[in-house]
Design a protein around this motif. Sequence first.
Motif, PDB file in Angstrom:
ATOM      1  N   SER A  31      15.342   4.109 -38.475  1.00 56.03           N
ATOM      2  CA  SER A  31      14.287   5.429 -39.054  1.00 56.03           C
ATOM      3  C   SER A  31      14.712   5.263 -40.690  1.00 56.03           C
ATOM      4  CB  SER A  31      15.700   6.428 -38.819  1.00 56.03           C
ATOM      5  OG  SER A  31      16.916   6.347 -39.282  1.00 56.03           O
ATOM      6  N   ASN A  32      14.093   6.197 -41.329  1.00 61.04           N
ATOM      7  CA  ASN A  32      14.178   6.218 -42.775  1.00 61.04           C
ATOM      8  C   ASN A  32      15.335   6.084 -43.514  1.00 61.04           C
ATOM      9  OD1 ASN A  32      14.526   8.949 -42.437  1.00 61.04           O
ATOM     10  ND2 ASN A  32      12.356   9.398 -42.427  1.00 61.04           N
ATOM     11  N   MET A  33      16.394   6.808 -42.776  1.00 55.93           N
ATOM     12  CA  MET A  33      17.571   7.084 -43.273  1.00 55.93           C
ATOM     13  C   MET A  33      18.548   5.614 -43.165  1.00 55.93           C
ATOM     14  SD  MET A  33      18.739  10.746 -42.589  1.00 55.93           S
ATOM     15  CE  MET A  33      20.573  10.446 -43.353  1.00 55.93           C
ATOM     16  N   GLU A  34      18.221   4.999 -42.068  1.00 53.31           N
ATOM     17  CA  GLU A  34      18.871   3.644 -41.622  1.00 53.31           C
ATOM     18  C   GLU A  34      18.164   2.796 -42.600  1.00 53.31           C
ATOM     19  OE1 GLU A  34      20.263   4.495 -36.810  1.00 53.31           O
ATOM     20  OE2 GLU A  34      18.034   3.568 -37.583  1.00 53.31           O
ATOM     21  N   LEU A  35      16.873   2.584 -42.810  1.00 52.10           N
ATOM     22  CA  LEU A  35      16.420   1.863 -43.755  1.00 52.10           C
ATOM     23  C   LEU A  35      16.766   2.070 -45.119  1.00 52.10           C
ATOM     24  CD1 LEU A  35      13.799  -0.374 -44.125  1.00 52.10           C
ATOM     25  CD2 LEU A  35      12.402   1.274 -44.482  1.00 52.10           C
ATOM     26  N   GLU A  36      17.020   3.011 -45.591  1.00 49.42           N
ATOM     27  CA  GLU A  36      17.358   3.288 -46.919  1.00 49.42           C
ATOM     28  C   GLU A  36      18.936   2.534 -47.032  1.00 49.42           C
ATOM     29  OE1 GLU A  36      17.650   4.328 -50.955  1.00 49.42           O
ATOM     30  OE2 GLU A  36      15.751   4.429 -49.534  1.00 49.42           O
ATOM     31  N   ASP A 287       7.847  10.484 -41.462  1.00 47.06           N
ATOM     32  CA  ASP A 287       7.552   9.270 -41.851  1.00 47.06           C
ATOM     33  C   ASP A 287       5.843   9.143 -41.956  1.00 47.06           C
ATOM     34  OD1 ASP A 287       9.818   7.068 -41.011  1.00 47.06           O
ATOM     35  OD2 ASP A 287       9.815   8.725 -39.645  1.00 47.06           O
ATOM     36  N   VAL A 288       5.203  10.096 -41.275  1.00 49.09           N
ATOM     37  CA  VAL A 288       3.653  10.068 -41.357  1.00 49.09           C
ATOM     38  C   VAL A 288       3.182  11.542 -41.561  1.00 49.09           C
ATOM     39  CG1 VAL A 288       1.587   9.430 -40.351  1.00 49.09           C
ATOM     40  CG2 VAL A 288       3.531   8.181 -40.149  1.00 49.09           C
ATOM     41  N   PHE A 289       2.150  11.753 -42.477  1.00 46.68           N
ATOM     42  CA  PHE A 289       1.605  12.968 -42.564  1.00 46.68           C
ATOM     43  C   PHE A 289       0.176  13.152 -41.991  1.00 46.68           C
ATOM     44  CE2 PHE A 289       4.332  13.201 -46.309  1.00 46.68           C
ATOM     45  CZ  PHE A 289       5.267  14.367 -46.030  1.00 46.68           C
ATOM     46  N   VAL A 290      -0.070  14.101 -40.967  1.00 48.05           N
ATOM     47  CA  VAL A 290      -1.390  14.065 -40.543  1.00 48.05           C
ATOM     48  C   VAL A 290      -2.070  15.364 -41.047  1.00 48.05           C
ATOM     49  CG1 VAL A 290      -2.869  14.332 -38.483  1.00 48.05           C
ATOM     50  CG2 VAL A 290      -0.717  12.792 -38.351  1.00 48.05           C
ATOM     51  N   ARG A 291      -3.340  15.343 -41.680  1.00 49.17           N
ATOM     52  CA  ARG A 291      -4.000  16.415 -42.133  1.00 49.17           C
ATOM     53  C   ARG A 291      -5.515  16.470 -41.662  1.00 49.17           C
ATOM     54  NH1 ARG A 291      -1.046  14.332 -46.824  1.00 49.17           N
ATOM     55  NH2 ARG A 291       0.810  15.770 -47.443  1.00 49.17           N
ATOM     56  N   GLU A 292      -6.166  17.650 -41.640  1.00 51.97           N
ATOM     57  CA  GLU A 292      -7.521  17.720 -41.269  1.00 51.97           C
ATOM     58  C   GLU A 292      -8.369  17.604 -42.567  1.00 51.97           C
ATOM     59  OE1 GLU A 292     -10.345  20.606 -38.485  1.00 51.97           O
ATOM     60  OE2 GLU A 292      -8.203  21.449 -39.265  1.00 51.97           O
ATOM     61  N   VAL A 398       8.254   0.674 -33.041  1.00 55.56           N
ATOM     62  CA  VAL A 398       7.576   1.720 -34.247  1.00 55.56           C
ATOM     63  C   VAL A 398       7.796   2.921 -34.100  1.00 55.56           C
ATOM     64  CG1 VAL A 398       5.510   2.146 -35.286  1.00 55.56           C
ATOM     65  CG2 VAL A 398       6.006  -0.273 -34.978  1.00 55.56           C
ATOM     66  N   THR A 399       7.709   3.603 -32.768  1.00 53.67           N
ATOM     67  CA  THR A 399       7.812   4.781 -32.482  1.00 53.67           C
ATOM     68  C   THR A 399       9.246   5.517 -31.991  1.00 53.67           C
ATOM     69  OG1 THR A 399       7.456   4.414 -30.141  1.00 53.67           O
ATOM     70  CG2 THR A 399       5.646   4.937 -31.490  1.00 53.67           C
ATOM     71  N   SER A 400      10.157   4.584 -32.147  1.00 57.97           N
ATOM     72  CA  SER A 400      11.612   4.950 -32.000  1.00 57.97           C
ATOM     73  C   SER A 400      12.083   5.532 -33.347  1.00 57.97           C
ATOM     74  CB  SER A 400      12.513   3.902 -31.656  1.00 57.97           C
ATOM     75  OG  SER A 400      12.110   3.308 -30.446  1.00 57.97           O
ATOM     76  N   ASN A 401      12.726   6.423 -33.496  1.00 55.00           N
ATOM     77  CA  ASN A 401      13.415   7.403 -34.609  1.00 55.00           C
ATOM     78  C   ASN A 401      12.292   7.683 -35.766  1.00 55.00           C
ATOM     79  OD1 ASN A 401      15.971   7.356 -33.431  1.00 55.00           O
ATOM     80  ND2 ASN A 401      15.930   5.043 -34.069  1.00 55.00           N
ATOM     81  N   LYS A 402      10.855   7.792 -35.435  1.00 57.27           N
ATOM     82  CA  LYS A 402      10.010   8.153 -36.465  1.00 57.27           C
ATOM     83  C   LYS A 402       9.333   9.558 -36.127  1.00 57.27           C
ATOM     84  CE  LYS A 402      10.235   3.714 -37.834  1.00 57.27           C
ATOM     85  NZ  LYS A 402      10.880   3.127 -36.530  1.00 57.27           N
ATOM     86  N   TYR A 403       8.794  10.225 -37.236  1.00 55.08           N
ATOM     87  CA  TYR A 403       8.423  11.547 -37.008  1.00 55.08           C
ATOM     88  C   TYR A 403       7.094  11.684 -37.638  1.00 55.08           C
ATOM     89  CZ  TYR A 403      13.144  12.724 -35.202  1.00 55.08           C
ATOM     90  OH  TYR A 403      14.115  12.774 -34.578  1.00 55.08           O
ATOM     91  N   ILE A 404       6.166  12.388 -36.851  1.00 59.82           N
ATOM     92  CA  ILE A 404       4.909  12.881 -37.613  1.00 59.82           C
ATOM     93  C   ILE A 404       4.796  14.317 -37.925  1.00 59.82           C
ATOM     94  CG2 ILE A 404       2.441  12.755 -37.129  1.00 59.82           C
ATOM     95  CD1 ILE A 404       2.764  10.528 -35.273  1.00 59.82           C
ATOM     96  N   ALA A 405       4.417  14.703 -39.159  1.00 60.35           N
ATOM     97  CA  ALA A 405       4.272  15.847 -39.696  1.00 60.35           C
ATOM     98  C   ALA A 405       2.851  16.443 -39.573  1.00 60.35           C
ATOM     99  CB  ALA A 405       4.727  16.388 -41.099  1.00 60.35           C
ATOM    100  N   PRO A 407      -0.265  19.748 -38.503  1.00 61.28           N
ATOM    101  CA  PRO A 407      -0.373  21.020 -38.840  1.00 61.28           C
ATOM    102  C   PRO A 407       0.129  21.960 -37.671  1.00 61.28           C
ATOM    103  CG  PRO A 407      -2.616  20.046 -39.087  1.00 61.28           C
ATOM    104  CD  PRO A 407      -1.470  19.135 -38.514  1.00 61.28           C
ATOM    105  N   ARG A 408       0.486  21.381 -36.511  1.00 65.79           N
ATOM    106  CA  ARG A 408       1.288  22.166 -35.522  1.00 65.79           C
ATOM    107  C   ARG A 408       2.868  21.954 -35.474  1.00 65.79           C
ATOM    108  NH1 ARG A 408      -1.781  24.672 -32.262  1.00 65.79           N
ATOM    109  NH2 ARG A 408      -4.281  23.997 -32.223  1.00 65.79           N
ATOM    110  N   GLY A 409       3.518  21.193 -36.593  1.00 67.31           N
ATOM    111  CA  GLY A 409       4.671  20.986 -36.710  1.00 67.31           C
ATOM    112  C   GLY A 409       5.084  19.454 -36.802  1.00 67.31           C
ATOM    113  N   VAL A 410       6.437  19.392 -36.931  1.00 70.66           N
ATOM    114  CA  VAL A 410       7.001  17.786 -36.838  1.00 70.66           C
ATOM    115  C   VAL A 410       7.488  17.472 -35.479  1.00 70.66           C
ATOM    116  CG1 VAL A 410       8.552  16.339 -38.098  1.00 70.66           C
ATOM    117  CG2 VAL A 410       7.605  18.453 -39.455  1.00 70.66           C
ATOM    118  N   PHE A 411       6.885  16.392 -35.071  1.00 67.15           N
ATOM    119  CA  PHE A 411       7.273  15.956 -33.577  1.00 67.15           C
ATOM    120  C   PHE A 411       7.718  14.583 -33.837  1.00 67.15           C
ATOM    121  CE2 PHE A 411       3.941  19.037 -33.331  1.00 67.15           C
ATOM    122  CZ  PHE A 411       4.427  19.913 -32.401  1.00 67.15           C
ATOM    123  N   GLU A 412       8.421  14.006 -33.107  1.00 65.28           N
ATOM    124  CA  GLU A 412       8.951  12.811 -32.810  1.00 65.28           C
ATOM    125  C   GLU A 412       7.806  12.019 -32.089  1.00 65.28           C
ATOM    126  OE1 GLU A 412      12.644   9.877 -31.594  1.00 65.28           O
ATOM    127  OE2 GLU A 412      12.458  11.836 -30.646  1.00 65.28           O
TER     128      GLU A 412
END
Length: 497
Positions: A31-36, A287-292, A398-405, A407-412
């Motif tokens: 995860s980003n915290m573990e990577l840091e 970890d990732v942003f999704v925008r329209e 790649v999909t373990s402990n990663k989150y996508i933000a 418009p409908r919220g933040v999801f693992e």
Amino acid sequence: MALGARLELRQGQGLVITPQLQQAIKLLQLSNMELEAFVETELERNPLLQREEAEPEPTAEAVAPSDLSTDRVEDSEARADLDASYDDSSPGERATGDTPEAPAAEAGGAIDWSKAGRGGGFDGDAEGMEGSLTREKTLAEHLQDQLAVAGLTGPEAAVARVLIDAVDEGGYLRADLDEIAERLGCDMALIEKVLAVVQGFEPTGVAARDVRECLMLQLKDRNRFDPAMDALLDNLALLARRDMTALKRACGVDDEDLKDMVAELRALTPRPGAAFGGEPVQAVAPDVFVRESAGGLWHVELNSETLPRLLVDQRYHARVSAVARSDQDKTFVSECMAQANWLVKSLDQRAKTILKVSSEIVRQQDGFLAYGVEHLRPLNLKTVADAIGMHESTVSRVTSNKYIATPRGVFEMKFFFTSAIQATEGGEAHSAESVRHKIRQLIDAEARDTDVHSDDRIVEILKEAGVDIARRTVAKYREAMRIPSSVERRRMLKEAI
């Protein structure tokens, strides 16, 4: 048959996973915290690595920190640092003993103290003091404070400390009293006497051994514990099933009294220690942003705040290499250089892989982003792996402990991988998550329609909507969402009316 030795040549293929490759694979699932935390360790261990940070413009009065990091080192200091880095001392000893804390002044320049270490300084101590004063007190510390003024001494105080240590974060005593008595070599009467004192501490109900005892302690504190309440606590299972007829018979009360007793019970706290600290809840950093974007397309980008930016200090490497004399020193410098280059390359590859996987997930689940959970498509690791030309295990990491933000919220990322529910008449399969959502919608509408659907009726409604699902699957999804059965929902609906 004669035995003899002979020499043969054979050619074969095999996969050899080098330590560098193993660590690169490990980086993918951090995860980003573990990577840091991993990057911080590497920065302390490898003198050729440095962070890429925005540096101020150099002026005539001050020297830029990037220049100080390389030009301030004289030949003798470089040799001393090299010997210290190769020493067998621990990283903590090297960090505190051999690393210069304050930048030296260049000829004709001023000392830039903005990057200097503050170890032992008043400001650093003040921050530590403020942090300790503002930290939320834990339940154990709260109980220890009360023990200090409880007047217990000698063996009683020792027993009380053991009991407090056995209290979990919810406030329950998670230890066997017989085992404590045997371990401390004391009578059970002393254990029970001290336990009664500890159970009198705040919050009320603490150090209870089960839910019944916890609620009983709170009722006694309110002077509301009577035979009827005692009988109600003995039949909590009936209350969970909302079998009010059996409860009235067990407690010997009428409808009005039972209603009041249940209301009092609901006002109690089943987890008295929950108000105190465990570890503070940490906000999720996507970890990732999704925008329209324009035209209804989705723009996917990495969160640069969670990506470590590292550089290999080539100038420092050149200076240190010039003063390295022994083979040992040269080997150390070359290994540090190789590891630094590998880490920078691995972090770049990790970022590209995350972006590639998340972009494919967004492409597959664009219906969910546009219209909601009912349009979530069935998706598995193999589908994504085949689309981007990677192995399933790589996509899984790649999909373990990663989150996508979105418009409908933040999801693992794992949220977007759901099993398929077959459609009737050979239509397109439905996502299991969307089917769960439809089941919840049907049950939520019961309060308005005053018509409770059984699991069989839900199966019929879903089949009419084109979802081919079995009754046991509906029951499994309903129980996973903590929704009572139709019998219990019908009873609750009648009581509400």
